[in-house]
Structure formats: C-alpha cells, structure tokens
Write a protein that holds these residues in place. Structure first.
Motif, PDB file in Angstrom:
ATOM      1  N   PRO A 138       0.823  -1.210   0.000  1.00  0.00           N
ATOM      2  CA  PRO A 138       0.000   0.000   0.000  1.00  0.00           C
ATOM      3  C   PRO A 138       0.859   1.262   0.000  1.00  0.00           C
ATOM      4  CG  PRO A 138       0.152  -0.862   2.213  1.00  0.00           C
ATOM      5  CD  PRO A 138       0.881  -1.840   1.331  1.00  0.00           C
ATOM      6  N   SER A 139       0.244   2.370  -0.317  1.00  0.00           N
ATOM      7  CA  SER A 139       0.924   3.657  -0.146  1.00  0.00           C
ATOM      8  C   SER A 139       1.022   3.958   1.349  1.00  0.00           C
ATOM      9  CB  SER A 139       0.138   4.774  -0.842  1.00  0.00           C
ATOM     10  OG  SER A 139      -1.108   4.963  -0.179  1.00  0.00           O
ATOM     11  N   MET A 140       1.854   4.918   1.699  1.00  0.00           N
ATOM     12  CA  MET A 140       1.994   5.278   3.109  1.00  0.00           C
ATOM     13  C   MET A 140       0.661   5.780   3.671  1.00  0.00           C
ATOM     14  SD  MET A 140       3.930   5.502   5.837  1.00  0.00           S
ATOM     15  CE  MET A 140       5.696   5.739   5.571  1.00  0.00           C
ATOM     16  N   ASP A 141      -0.050   6.620   2.914  1.00  0.00           N
ATOM     17  CA  ASP A 141      -1.338   7.138   3.392  1.00  0.00           C
ATOM     18  C   ASP A 141      -2.341   6.008   3.607  1.00  0.00           C
ATOM     19  OD1 ASP A 141      -0.403   9.700   3.371  1.00  0.00           O
ATOM     20  OD2 ASP A 141      -1.264  10.240   1.436  1.00  0.00           O
ATOM     21  N   GLU A 142      -2.370   5.077   2.678  1.00  0.00           N
ATOM     22  CA  GLU A 142      -3.288   3.947   2.794  1.00  0.00           C
ATOM     23  C   GLU A 142      -2.930   3.100   4.005  1.00  0.00           C
ATOM     24  OE1 GLU A 142      -4.830   0.151   0.041  1.00  0.00           O
ATOM     25  OE2 GLU A 142      -3.090   1.358  -0.573  1.00  0.00           O
ATOM     26  N   GLY A 180       6.610 -10.908   6.407  1.00  0.00           N
ATOM     27  CA  GLY A 180       6.071 -10.422   5.144  1.00  0.00           C
ATOM     28  C   GLY A 180       5.039  -9.331   5.302  1.00  0.00           C
ATOM     29  N   LYS A 181       4.981  -8.713   6.507  1.00  0.00           N
ATOM     30  CA  LYS A 181       3.991  -7.669   6.750  1.00  0.00           C
ATOM     31  C   LYS A 181       4.497  -6.305   6.288  1.00  0.00           C
ATOM     32  CE  LYS A 181       1.344  -7.322  10.212  1.00  0.00           C
ATOM     33  NZ  LYS A 181       0.786  -7.098  11.564  1.00  0.00           N
ATOM     34  N   VAL A 182       3.559  -5.406   6.073  1.00  0.00           N
ATOM     35  CA  VAL A 182       3.887  -4.022   5.746  1.00  0.00           C
ATOM     36  C   VAL A 182       4.086  -3.262   7.055  1.00  0.00           C
ATOM     37  CG1 VAL A 182       3.128  -1.974   4.507  1.00  0.00           C
ATOM     38  CG2 VAL A 182       2.443  -4.219   3.700  1.00  0.00           C
ATOM     39  N   ASN A 183       4.954  -2.245   7.009  1.00  0.00           N
ATOM     40  CA  ASN A 183       5.281  -1.483   8.207  1.00  0.00           C
ATOM     41  C   ASN A 183       5.681  -0.078   7.757  1.00  0.00           C
ATOM     42  OD1 ASN A 183       7.464  -0.401  10.112  1.00  0.00           O
ATOM     43  ND2 ASN A 183       6.656  -2.096  11.348  1.00  0.00           N
TER      44      ASN A 183
END
Length: 777
Positions: A611-615, A678-681
């Motif tokens: 995702p984008s940072m805002d998302e 594998g998570k987003v951070n």
C-alpha cells in the motif's frame, strides 16, 4: 483490606492537619543544618560573653549527635557523607567553645579519625582536580580551627594534601565577590583564614537589606563576631527566633518553593489523589502570585538568589502546566537569555545540580514549537551529564546520582506512574529542596517519614489489589481458551501490567479489567490474522463479527469470537447498570472496524500488495487497536463517556493522535519481525519511498514525527480549551500513550519474554525497599 484502608485514611487525615495546615509555618517543614546551627551556637552573648547568645542552637547540637558519632545528614543508605565531616568539626568547635559535651567531642573526633571518614576523604581526592569547591574551602578551615583550640587531629597527610592545595588555589585566584564563582568566596567568610584579611567595609558593603551575608547563617555569624554589626545581629536574632530548633542552610527561605516542593513530593510519591483539593489550592496561590507580580519572567536580583529562583520557576512551570494552567516557557527559560548566568551555571555545575535536574524534568511538558524548552532541555542535560562525570567525590552529586541517571536514562513518557512512585519512595532521601552552601536543604525527617510511610502503605495496598485482579484475569484468559491458543503471543500479564501501572486508578477495577481483556483479545486476534488463519478463515471470522453470529465458526476463530462476546456483553451490562443506556451495538461496531482492518492487512500479505503510506496509516491506526481499549474505558470514568461518541470513524482529535502514535511507536520497534513475516510497516514503507535514506534514517524520520505528535497530544491533554473533553478522559489518553512508549521505547519489550519481568515484579509482587530515615531534626 478494610483495616488497611482505615489506616491509610487516618494517616491522610494527620498529614492534612500538619503538612497542609494553613496555620503551619513552612519553615517548620524543613530540616536544620548542623554546620549552620553550630556557627550560631559559637556566638557569645553581648552582655554575658561567657554564655552563648543562642543557647537553643547549642542545645540542639547536644541532643543531635548521630549514634555513629557524627553530625549531619546521611545519604539514602544511612551512611555519612563529606558534608558530615565539616558539620562534625563545626559542632566540635561549638561544644568546645562553651566547655560542654566533653564525651561528645571525643566521639566526634573519633569519627573524624575513623575508617569511615578516611574512606570519604579518599573518595573526594580519588578524581584528580575534582575536589568540590565548597569542601576545599571549608574542610581545611575546620581542621585548622579545631587544631587552634588545642584539639588533636591527626589525619594522613596524603589525604589532606590535595584538598589544602585546592583551597590555596581558590584563595589565590578567586575574588571575594565576582561573577564567575558561586556561591561567592565571601559567603564562606567563617572559613577564610586569618591571613586572608577582609576589611569590615567589604563585609558591610555586601550585606543584604535584612543584614545577612549572602543569606548564609554561618557567614553572617562570622561577620557579626568580627564586626559587631547591628544589622547582622538583627538578622541572626530573627533567624534564631523563626527557627528555634536548629537553623536551615539558607535564611530567609523561599516559602513558595517549600510549598511547591511539598506538592512535587506528594505527587511523585503517588499520593496526589488523597490531597487533590490541597494541591489545587496551593497551586492556585502560586499561579495568582505569578500573575500579580513581575516575578514571572524576572531575573534574580543577585547571583545569590539565582539558584533558588530558577529552582522555584522550573518547579512551578512543570506543576502548573501539569495541572492545566497556562504558563509560558519564558517563565522558566529566562536564564537562557543571559550569557552571564549561563556561564555561572556552567562554571559551578555541581552547585546547580538539583536546579538543572528540575529544569530538565520541567521540559517533559513541552508543547509544539516551544524552542525555548528544547534549548533548556539540551542545556540542562549537558550540565547534568557533566556533573555525573566530574562529581564522583561530591556528596551533593552522589546523593543525587540515581535521580539524575534515572531522568537521563529513560524519557518521562516511557515511565509508568506506578513504578515512578516506587522509585521515588525508594530514592526519597536523595531528593533535596535545594542546595545550600555546604549541604542540601531537605524536608524535616518527621514529615518526610510520614509521607514516605503513607506512600509505602498506599503502594502495597495497590499491589494487593493488582495481585488479586491479575489472578482473576489469568483465570478468565484460561477459561476462555485465550492462554492456550497454541500460536502467537500470550500476553495476559503484560496487558494487565500496562494499564495497572500506567495511571492512578486504585479502585477502578472495571477500567483495568476491561482494558486488559481487550488488550489480550487484540494480541491473540492480531496474531491469528497475521500468522495462523487462512484468508477464507479470516473472511468468515470478519463477517461473523459484522453479523455478530458465531454459528459458522469453529476452532481458534470460535474461541476468539466467544471471548470477545463475553467482554462486550460484560462492558455493555456494566454500563447499562450505571447509565441506563445499551451500548452493545456501539461496541460491536467498534470491534468490527478493527477486525476489518486486520483482514485488509492480511490480504496485503497474502496477495503481496504494497500500500501507499497514506493507505497504510489509514488502516494501521485502526488495526493497532488502541481505540478499542481507550474509548470503552472512558465509559467507566467520571463523567462517563457518552454512547454517541462511541462510534467508528467519528474520533476526537486527541484519540486520533493517540492512534497514530500507537501505530508509529509499534512500527519503529517491530519492523524486523514484521519484515520476516512479510507484513507491511511504516518504517519499511518510508524506506521504500525514500531511496536516498537507509534504515537508521528511516527510523529517525519516523521518530521525529512521533516526537511532534507527542507534543501535540500532550498539549491536548494538559490544556483546557483545545477540546471540550473532561480532564479524566484526556489523562487516560496520556496514560495509554505512556504504555505504548514504555513497550516500544528502545526495543520491542511487548514481544520479549524477559525484558518486562523485573518491572512486573516490582509493580505487583515486591514491596519497595526503604532505608530508615536518619537525618538530624
């Protein structure tokens, strides 16, 4: 438990009738100084020179020799300090002057020749060129004066050489009064050798309006004995009359500072809830006095007043701001605009140690764009670090070392109230009102012992409540299957510890239990979505939460749903009994929103979507789950949180700030684990979106953002008018921020199985350890 409460209430009543009594003279709250009292005891009566002018001072010496044969305050462990060396010699001189206390003189001399005294002297000279200035001036003089009256002192020359050499250097290089040395050399008049001839004109010129020499009882006593000046006599008579049971380090004293120190001590000991009205009344007086005078930003009239005014202003700034008063940074930061004052502090950093400590703690309540406070923070940290490094032999630094190291080592925002109360209980003897010429000014041990005793009993009473609640919570977690899920993190104790230790809510069991249960559910469910459940399983569970129907669920998903249903039902029933309003659907909607974001994040992982940072932030501030704990908890405070505000999306600004901070604090310490999973951070996204920065710079960028958001949230919490929320609601937001800051300050303590163990023991199971109080009275 009823007996414990009745005992606590009895002590509270006694303290209100003494320490907080409107009729009590603040001077009676502070301890006398043996060194200063001894010098008044030496003054002969002008009409009967064979008798002391101030017999009460002599009597005080006769009844206050320590059981280990010295005079003077001890350290936090009950051991003598270098202050005791000069105090004991001065008391020996006074007793010898009037030919009384022969056995006490012998014992005092035995102490001076003891291994304890030798050890103290070795500590003083252990670091080359760092013998405390005051000690180098006073100790050699006391040795010489005792020897001049025929008393035998035989100390190892190697122990005295450096101290006497330092004194000679001071006498040869310092002027009697200058802008660099503080306190000025003339304020040690009683300790200056006869070869250092001082004209009476110089002494009289430097007397203040009340007749004192730099507000020093000992120096003024010496001035009177050498000049017979009537103004000095008037000052000394006033002092002896106001302080009949021994005199303080400084006179006159700042009564407002004494009151502020009492408030500060009561709050840090964890007793504020018992003295709310008294504290507010005193702070109102302080605030009004600041607003109706020119003192708010005024510089001290002399360098002698510098320490006390800066001490008072920094203490007042922090306490007033913590209680919602609008005070400007300049009310404390005026010293930053005077290079002369800054130079004095830098050149005499050991003397300003306690002041700089209070300046640093005052900067904990910095709001957005308050650059003066940021500069004050930097300056005070620098001075304290220098004092710790160079003050190894100085009792004034040694006794304060643990407080300084504690403040420098761990940000206030990462320290939980309950453990802070424990620290203050255990280190209370190290805390001083202000620094005198040769010793620290402290609260009278009679009053200090009452406060510390009450604080200890209050702390242990809370521990008894916390132990019982934690056992109940463990049973609940086990009964509902949450502690035996077979995957992820089991954090029942951590969740309870966080809320119990973060705020002073001793009897609000509902708040603690509901928050802890919610925290346990958030941890288990988040792990289920991250590492256990398949995407179809997660979709089914999320839909079941939306419909609030568990019929299609089984296994771990059913366990999570059933435990959540139990918590929601319990919360709703409790609220209905109190307010007559059903909030069941509000709570369900709140939880569904969070489960929905967990599903979104799980979908990102399983579909390799970035995702984008805002998302990410939009989803992440919900998925962190802090609003699922803080908003329902507000329903059980007074006043109660209205059900109309308990809805997804419609969050107050202060709640949104908390949600953002919780997410960013979590991310800065969990990015390594989440990268492996594998998570987003946000750390990883920041790094990906800014190719020119490395990992350290990415973390630094987010921490800078965190610092700004913390200052903004703190302003929302402390200042009225920014929002219309009651103070108790705002304070709970701050408590939650401190929980997250504690868990994710410099490491991921929440995921560690060991880092929290000692803190949990201290908070819930182990009683504080305090030393018997032994200062003179």
């Amino acid at each position: 438990m009823k007996l414990e409460l009745s005992t606590i209430h009895a002590q509270i009543k006694a303290i209100k009738e003494t320490i907080f009594s409107d009729e009590l003279d603040p001077y009676l709250l502070v301890s006398p100084c043996a060194y200063e009292t001894a010098w008044l005891a030496m003054i002969p009566d002008t009409h009967q020179p064979s008798k002391p002018m101030f017999e009460n001072c002599l009597n005080w010496i006769l009844i206050n020799q320590n059981q280990h044969w010295f005079w003077g305050d001890t350290d936090s462990e009950g051991k003598p300090t270098i202050e005791c060396l000069v105090a004991t010699l001065a008391c020996i001189l006074a007793l010898n002057r009037w030919k009384v206390g022969t056995r006490m003189i012998e014992k005092g001399l035995a102490f001076i020749h003891s291994s304890q005294a030798e050890k103290l002297l070795k500590e003083v000279i252990s670091i080359k060129d760092h013998c405390p200035r005051w000690f180098a001036i006073v100790f050699p003089a006391m040795i010489e004066l005792v020897q001049e009256v025929g008393l035998n002192i035989q100390l190892k020359q190697v122990l005295l050489l450096d101290v006497f050499r330092k004194r000679q250097q001071i006498l040869e290089t310092e002027q009697l009064v200058d802008d660099d040395d503080y306190p000025p050399l003339l304020s040690y008049l009683e300790a200056l050798p006869s070869s250092h001839k001082i004209d009476e004109e110089v002494i009289v010129k430097n007397l203040c309006g009340a007749g004192s020499l730099f507000q020093s009882p000992s120096a003024t006593a010496s001035a009177f004995m050498s000049t017979g000046n009537e103004r000095c006599l008037s000052y000394l008579q006033s002092l002896a009359q106001r302080c009949p049971n021994g005199v303080p380090t400084t006179y006159p004293m700042d009564e407002e500072l004494i009151k502020l120190w009492i408030i500060n001590n009561v709050e840090r000991l964890g007793l504020a809830e018992h003295f709310n009205s008294e504290i507010e009344q005193l702070l109102e007086q302080v605030y009004n006095s600041y607003n109706t005078s020119e003192e708010l930003c005024a510089k001290p009239g002399s360098l002698v007043a510098l320490q006390l005014q800066l001490h008072r202003d920094s203490l007042a700034f922090r306490l007033l701001r913590m209680h919602g008063y609008k005070v400007l940074p300049r009310s404390m930061c005026w010293f930053l605009y005077d290079e002369k004052i800054k130079k004095v502090i830098e050149n005499n950093h050991e003397y300003f140690c306690s002041v700089m400590y209070n300046v640093l703690t005052a900067t904990d309540v910095t709001f957005r764009e308050e650059y003066e406070l940021q500069e004050a923070k930097s300056f005070s940290r620098k001075m304290l670090e220098k004092s710790i490094l160079m003050g190894a032999g100085d009792a004034q630094i040694i006794s304060f070392r643990k407080l300084i190291e504690h403040e420098l080592g761990l940000p206030w925002m990462a320290r939980l109230d309950h453990l802070e109360h424990r620290f203050w209980i255990e280190q209370n003897e190290a805390n001083a009102l202000w620094q005198g010429k040769t010793s620290s000014q402290r609260l009278l041990s009679l009053h200090n012992d009452k406060l510390v005793g009450l604080a200890l009993q209050n702390y242990e009473f809370r521990q008894s409540i916390y132990k019982a609640e934690l056992e109940e919570l463990k049973r609940w977690s086990k009964d509902w299957g949450l502690s035996d899920m077979g995957f992820g993190r089991e954090k029942t104790t951590y969740c309870y510890f966080g809320i119990a230790a973060s705020c002073s809510l001793p009897y609000d069991s509902d708040v603690r239990m509901f928050v802890a249960k919610s925290g346990i559910l958030i941890t288990v469910a988040d792990d289920f979505y991250d590492i256990k459940g398949s995407l179809p399983e997660l979709q089914i569970l999320t839909e079941a939460i939306r419909r609030w129907d568990a019929n299609v669920l089984s296994g771990e998903a059913r366990v999570i749903f059933d435990a959540l249903d139990n918590v929601v039902s319990e919360m709703a029933m409790t609220y209905f009994k109190r307010e007559g309003i059903d909030i069941t659907n509000n709570l369900r909607d709140l939880w569904h929103e969070t489960f929905q974001t967990w599903l979104i994040e799980a979908t990102w992982i399983k579909t390799d979507h970035t995702p984008s940072m805002d998302e990410y932030i939009q989803v992440g501030i919900i998925s962190v789950g802090v609003h699922n704990m803080v908003l329902p908890a507000l329903c059980f405070l007074s006043p109660s949180f209205p059900s109309s505000k308990l809805r997804p999306v419609q969050y107050e600004s202060i709640t949104e700030l908390l949600m953002i901070l919780a997410r960013l604090l979590n991310d800065t310490q969990s990015y390594e684990r989440e990268k492996d999973e594998g998570k987003v951070n946000s750390v990883l996204l920041y790094l990906e979106n800014n190719s020119e920065v490395d990992m350290e710079e990415s973390i630094a960028g987010l921490r800078k953002m965190v610092d700004k958001k913390k200052e903004e949230l703190l302003e929302h919490v402390l200042m009225d008018g920014i929002n219309d929320l009651p103070k108790s609601w705002r304070q709970l937001h701050l408590s939650f921020l401190k929980i997250y800051q504690m868990f994710y300050n410099v490491s991921n303590r929440y995921d560690s199985d060991t880092e929290m163990v000692e803190d949990i023991k201290k908070a819930i199971y182990i009683s504080p350890k305090i030393q018997p109080s032994k200062p003179l009275n």
